[in-house]
Design a protein around this motif. Structure first.
Motif, PDB file in Angstrom:
ATOM      1  N   GLY A   1     -10.013  11.676 -13.844  1.00  0.00           N
ATOM      2  CA  GLY A   1     -11.108  10.734 -13.622  1.00  0.00           C
ATOM      3  C   GLY A   1     -10.666   9.278 -13.584  1.00  0.00           C
ATOM      4  N   GLU A   2      -9.523   8.974 -14.220  1.00  0.00           N
ATOM      5  CA  GLU A   2      -9.079   7.565 -14.280  1.00  0.00           C
ATOM      6  C   GLU A   2      -8.374   7.132 -12.983  1.00  0.00           C
ATOM      7  OE1 GLU A   2      -5.919   7.394 -17.281  1.00  0.00           O
ATOM      8  OE2 GLU A   2      -4.636   8.387 -15.823  1.00  0.00           O
ATOM      9  N   ILE A   3      -7.999   8.086 -12.139  1.00  0.00           N
ATOM     10  CA  ILE A   3      -7.172   7.740 -10.972  1.00  0.00           C
ATOM     11  C   ILE A   3      -7.852   6.742 -10.025  1.00  0.00           C
ATOM     12  CG2 ILE A   3      -6.063   8.656  -8.876  1.00  0.00           C
ATOM     13  CD1 ILE A   3      -5.042  10.957 -10.491  1.00  0.00           C
ATOM     14  N   PRO A   4      -9.119   6.976  -9.634  1.00  0.00           N
ATOM     15  CA  PRO A   4      -9.709   6.035  -8.669  1.00  0.00           C
ATOM     16  C   PRO A   4      -9.670   4.581  -9.154  1.00  0.00           C
ATOM     17  CG  PRO A   4     -11.121   7.964  -8.943  1.00  0.00           C
ATOM     18  CD  PRO A   4     -10.022   8.102  -9.938  1.00  0.00           C
ATOM     19  N   ASP A   5     -10.003   4.354 -10.435  1.00  0.00           N
ATOM     20  CA  ASP A   5     -10.008   2.965 -10.929  1.00  0.00           C
ATOM     21  C   ASP A   5      -8.595   2.391 -10.981  1.00  0.00           C
ATOM     22  OD1 ASP A   5     -12.701   2.955 -11.150  1.00  0.00           O
ATOM     23  OD2 ASP A   5     -12.753   3.337 -13.311  1.00  0.00           O
ATOM     24  N   ARG A   6      -7.631   3.229 -11.372  1.00  0.00           N
ATOM     25  CA  ARG A   6      -6.240   2.713 -11.454  1.00  0.00           C
ATOM     26  C   ARG A   6      -5.722   2.382 -10.052  1.00  0.00           C
ATOM     27  NH1 ARG A   6      -2.582   6.434 -15.240  1.00  0.00           N
ATOM     28  NH2 ARG A   6      -1.102   4.737 -14.944  1.00  0.00           N
ATOM     29  N   VAL A   7      -6.024   3.250  -9.088  1.00  0.00           N
ATOM     30  CA  VAL A   7      -5.572   2.973  -7.711  1.00  0.00           C
ATOM     31  C   VAL A   7      -6.284   1.717  -7.196  1.00  0.00           C
ATOM     32  CG1 VAL A   7      -5.518   3.853  -5.330  1.00  0.00           C
ATOM     33  CG2 VAL A   7      -4.996   5.390  -7.220  1.00  0.00           C
ATOM     34  N   GLU A   8      -7.582   1.645  -7.441  1.00  0.00           N
ATOM     35  CA  GLU A   8      -8.349   0.498  -6.930  1.00  0.00           C
ATOM     36  C   GLU A   8      -7.852  -0.812  -7.546  1.00  0.00           C
ATOM     37  OE1 GLU A   8     -12.620   0.780  -7.101  1.00  0.00           O
ATOM     38  OE2 GLU A   8     -12.828  -1.123  -6.033  1.00  0.00           O
TER      39      GLU A   8
ATOM     40  N   VAL B   1      -4.632  -1.771  -5.831  1.00  0.00           N
ATOM     41  CA  VAL B   1      -4.920  -2.176  -4.455  1.00  0.00           C
ATOM     42  C   VAL B   1      -5.457  -3.620  -4.432  1.00  0.00           C
ATOM     43  CG1 VAL B   1      -6.713  -1.731  -2.717  1.00  0.00           C
ATOM     44  CG2 VAL B   1      -5.197   0.116  -3.421  1.00  0.00           C
ATOM     45  N   LYS B   2      -6.364  -3.917  -5.371  1.00  0.00           N
ATOM     46  CA  LYS B   2      -6.949  -5.267  -5.420  1.00  0.00           C
ATOM     47  C   LYS B   2      -5.909  -6.281  -5.886  1.00  0.00           C
ATOM     48  CE  LYS B   2     -11.856  -4.396  -5.998  1.00  0.00           C
ATOM     49  NZ  LYS B   2     -12.883  -4.072  -6.990  1.00  0.00           N
TER      50      LYS B   2
ATOM     51  N   ASN C   1      -3.548  -1.885   4.790  1.00  0.00           N
ATOM     52  CA  ASN C   1      -4.914  -2.089   4.320  1.00  0.00           C
ATOM     53  C   ASN C   1      -5.755  -0.832   4.536  1.00  0.00           C
ATOM     54  OD1 ASN C   1      -5.898  -4.763   3.188  1.00  0.00           O
ATOM     55  ND2 ASN C   1      -4.441  -5.409   4.772  1.00  0.00           N
ATOM     56  N   ALA C   2      -5.545  -0.204   5.682  1.00  0.00           N
ATOM     57  CA  ALA C   2      -6.295   1.020   5.967  1.00  0.00           C
ATOM     58  C   ALA C   2      -5.895   2.125   4.973  1.00  0.00           C
ATOM     59  CB  ALA C   2      -6.030   1.460   7.408  1.00  0.00           C
ATOM     60  N   VAL C   3      -4.608   2.217   4.667  1.00  0.00           N
ATOM     61  CA  VAL C   3      -4.148   3.229   3.701  1.00  0.00           C
ATOM     62  C   VAL C   3      -4.736   2.925   2.313  1.00  0.00           C
ATOM     63  CG1 VAL C   3      -2.092   4.087   2.461  1.00  0.00           C
ATOM     64  CG2 VAL C   3      -2.016   3.784   4.942  1.00  0.00           C
ATOM     65  N   ALA C   4      -4.761   1.628   1.960  1.00  0.00           N
ATOM     66  CA  ALA C   4      -5.278   1.238   0.640  1.00  0.00           C
ATOM     67  C   ALA C   4      -6.733   1.680   0.494  1.00  0.00           C
ATOM     68  CB  ALA C   4      -5.154  -0.278   0.476  1.00  0.00           C
ATOM     69  N   ALA C   5      -7.565   1.333   1.484  1.00  0.00           N
ATOM     70  CA  ALA C   5      -8.980   1.718   1.415  1.00  0.00           C
ATOM     71  C   ALA C   5      -9.108   3.244   1.423  1.00  0.00           C
ATOM     72  CB  ALA C   5      -9.749   1.113   2.587  1.00  0.00           C
ATOM     73  N   GLY C   6      -8.253   3.899   2.199  1.00  0.00           N
ATOM     74  CA  GLY C   6      -8.265   5.374   2.275  1.00  0.00           C
ATOM     75  C   GLY C   6      -7.920   5.996   0.925  1.00  0.00           C
ATOM     76  N   MET C   7      -6.897   5.461   0.252  1.00  0.00           N
ATOM     77  CA  MET C   7      -6.479   6.041  -1.041  1.00  0.00           C
ATOM     78  C   MET C   7      -7.587   5.900  -2.090  1.00  0.00           C
ATOM     79  SD  MET C   7      -2.426   5.059  -1.487  1.00  0.00           S
ATOM     80  CE  MET C   7      -2.637   3.283  -1.519  1.00  0.00           C
ATOM     81  N   VAL C   8      -8.226   4.729  -2.087  1.00  0.00           N
ATOM     82  CA  VAL C   8      -9.296   4.510  -3.078  1.00  0.00           C
ATOM     83  C   VAL C   8     -10.448   5.469  -2.794  1.00  0.00           C
ATOM     84  CG1 VAL C   8     -11.013   2.869  -3.959  1.00  0.00           C
ATOM     85  CG2 VAL C   8      -8.675   2.076  -3.463  1.00  0.00           C
TER      86      VAL C   8
ATOM     87  N   ALA D   1       0.843  -1.203   0.000  1.00  0.00           N
ATOM     88  CA  ALA D   1       0.000   0.000   0.000  1.00  0.00           C
ATOM     89  C   ALA D   1       0.877   1.251   0.000  1.00  0.00           C
ATOM     90  CB  ALA D   1      -0.921  -0.006   1.222  1.00  0.00           C
ATOM     91  N   GLU D   2       1.956   1.225   0.785  1.00  0.00           N
ATOM     92  CA  GLU D   2       2.833   2.411   0.827  1.00  0.00           C
ATOM     93  C   GLU D   2       3.589   2.542  -0.499  1.00  0.00           C
ATOM     94  OE1 GLU D   2       2.773   4.717   3.087  1.00  0.00           O
ATOM     95  OE2 GLU D   2       2.022   3.791   4.917  1.00  0.00           O
ATOM     96  N   VAL D   3       3.922   1.422  -1.125  1.00  0.00           N
ATOM     97  CA  VAL D   3       4.609   1.484  -2.426  1.00  0.00           C
ATOM     98  C   VAL D   3       3.673   2.149  -3.447  1.00  0.00           C
ATOM     99  CG1 VAL D   3       5.712   0.145  -4.269  1.00  0.00           C
ATOM    100  CG2 VAL D   3       5.993  -0.582  -1.881  1.00  0.00           C
ATOM    101  N   ILE D   4       2.402   1.727  -3.445  1.00  0.00           N
ATOM    102  CA  ILE D   4       1.418   2.346  -4.360  1.00  0.00           C
ATOM    103  C   ILE D   4       1.318   3.844  -4.061  1.00  0.00           C
ATOM    104  CG2 ILE D   4      -1.037   2.398  -5.044  1.00  0.00           C
ATOM    105  CD1 ILE D   4      -1.142  -0.633  -4.251  1.00  0.00           C
ATOM    106  N   LYS D   5       1.302   4.181  -2.763  1.00  0.00           N
ATOM    107  CA  LYS D   5       1.216   5.596  -2.368  1.00  0.00           C
ATOM    108  C   LYS D   5       2.356   6.410  -2.991  1.00  0.00           C
ATOM    109  CE  LYS D   5       3.283   7.165   1.258  1.00  0.00           C
ATOM    110  NZ  LYS D   5       3.748   7.288   2.651  1.00  0.00           N
TER     111      LYS D   5
END
Ligand code: GLY
Length: 358
Positions: free
Chosen positions: A288-295, A298-299, A267-274, A183-187
């Motif tokens: 607009g594409e960011i939420p889907d790419r982050v999600e 994360v998944k 996990n908390a950061v992942a849900a928070g970022m999405v 999650a921190e790497v994705i951040k």
């Protein structure tokens, strides 16, 4: 091996490589004089690596003392902090001696705070053993323990003398903790690492696959630490751009606290970022594409993407978060992948920034 120099109130090196534990006595001796090395570790990690670290330190002339505490966030408390400080005093530890933290984020935060407080500051060598601690918490000097009222409410900035990231230690990390660290790497990818984000999207299949491959492990860890080095170099004391590192964290701290720390930090950061990405996209503040790419990242890495509490519950927690200053709170808005900005908002608006109400 990669060597990253961090410039702050204390300059130090972060070494990243495979098998560094086998050489860490010499590395620590090169930066820390003194007679006594105190290993601070938990009852999960010490049995795995404590004997090797002890032997290495003894080979390099240290008398070794070990302070082992029960693993888990609930150990990061003021009672244990005082217990560790008294342990140091009872063993005659002096200002030139060194604390070696061996473990994940809890051990690092807790041991580093004791190093900063005892004798107004003794030497500190950090040996992170979790991905989360390697890429984030071991670098930058944030230390702390929790109060019943909130996470990390007692703490100080105290920089280490050296950080040793041996990614071979990740081989014993349970898969769920490897995911948690991702999650921190994705951040880092979202806030300042477009190429890192794309690497995760296109090349990496799952957390284990990146850390089985030494070249990839070194590249990913070094990329995260380089981003953190640049941010900490500019804003060691968290007054400005360092707050970018808090992307998804205001929500995450609320989730951790409300769950009694049963939802782990990553996990908390992942849900928070999405969730916050969805909220910013709905307000037209981010691509607009960011939420889907982050999600989808994360998944892919087995992290939770849905908030386990309502936005109202998390808004209440955010109002009590220590990142709040007076009547405003600073949020991190990802305008594009690899570029985020800080926005100060009135506390009363926080709910809109946490997630889209269902
Ligand atoms: N983990 C956030 C920071 O070091 O500022």
């Amino acid at each position: 091996m990669e060597k990253i120099k961090v410039k702050s109130s204390k300059n130090y090196e972060v070494l990243i490589g495979g098998g560094l534990l086998g050489n860490c006595g010499e590395i620590i001796r090169n930066t820390c004089d003194g007679d006594i090395a105190v290993i601070v570790s938990d009852d999960n990690v010490y049995p795995l690596y404590g004997a090797d670290l002890t032997a290495e330190l003894e080979r390099n002339g240290y008398k070794v003392e070990c302070y082992i505490f029960p693993h888990g966030e609930t150990s990061k408390n003021t009672e244990n902090l005082v217990d560790l400080l008294r342990f140091l005093a009872q063993r005659g530890v002096s200002r030139s001696d060194v604390i070696c933290t061996l473990g994940g984020g809890v051990t690092g935060d807790f041991g580093a705070l004791a190093a900063g407080l005892y004798n107004r500051g003794i030497k500190l060598a950090a040996i992170p053993t979790s991905l989360l601690a390697m890429v984030d918490s071991s670098v930058g000097g944030k230390t702390g323990v929790d109060l019943p009222e909130g996470k990390n409410l007692v703490g100080m900035f105290y920089q280490p003398d050296v950080v040793i990231c041996d990614y071979e230690l990740l081989q014993t990390l349970p898969p769920e903790f490897l995911s948690d660290g991702m999650a921190e790497v994705i951040k880092y990818g979202v806030i300042a690492g477009k190429k890192l984000f794309e690497l995760l999207e296109n090349t990496v299949d799952n957390p284990a696959s990146c850390f089985d491959d030494n070249t990839l492990a070194e590249k990913i860890i070094a990329e995260c630490i380089s981003i953190k080095r640049d941010i900490v170099g500019e804003d060691e004391f968290d007054k400005g751009c360092r707050q970018l590192l808090n992307f998804g964290h205001t929500v995450a701290h609320g989730i951790e606290q409300r769950s009694g720390y049963t939802v782990f930090h990553g996990n908390a950061v992942a849900a928070g970022m999405v969730s916050v990405s969805r909220a910013y996209a709905a307000m037209g503040k981010c691509d607009g594409e960011i939420p889907d790419r982050v999600e989808s990242l994360v998944k892919k890495f087995g992290l939770i993407s849905e908030l386990p509490f309502t936005v109202e519950e998390l808004a209440l927690a955010a109002v009590h978060d220590k990142k709040r200053t007076g009547e405003s709170i600073t949020v991190v808005v990802p305008e594009k992948i690899g570029h985020c900005v800080l926005e100060k908002i009135p506390v009363c608006d926080i709910i809109k920034y946490i997630g889209v109400k269902k």
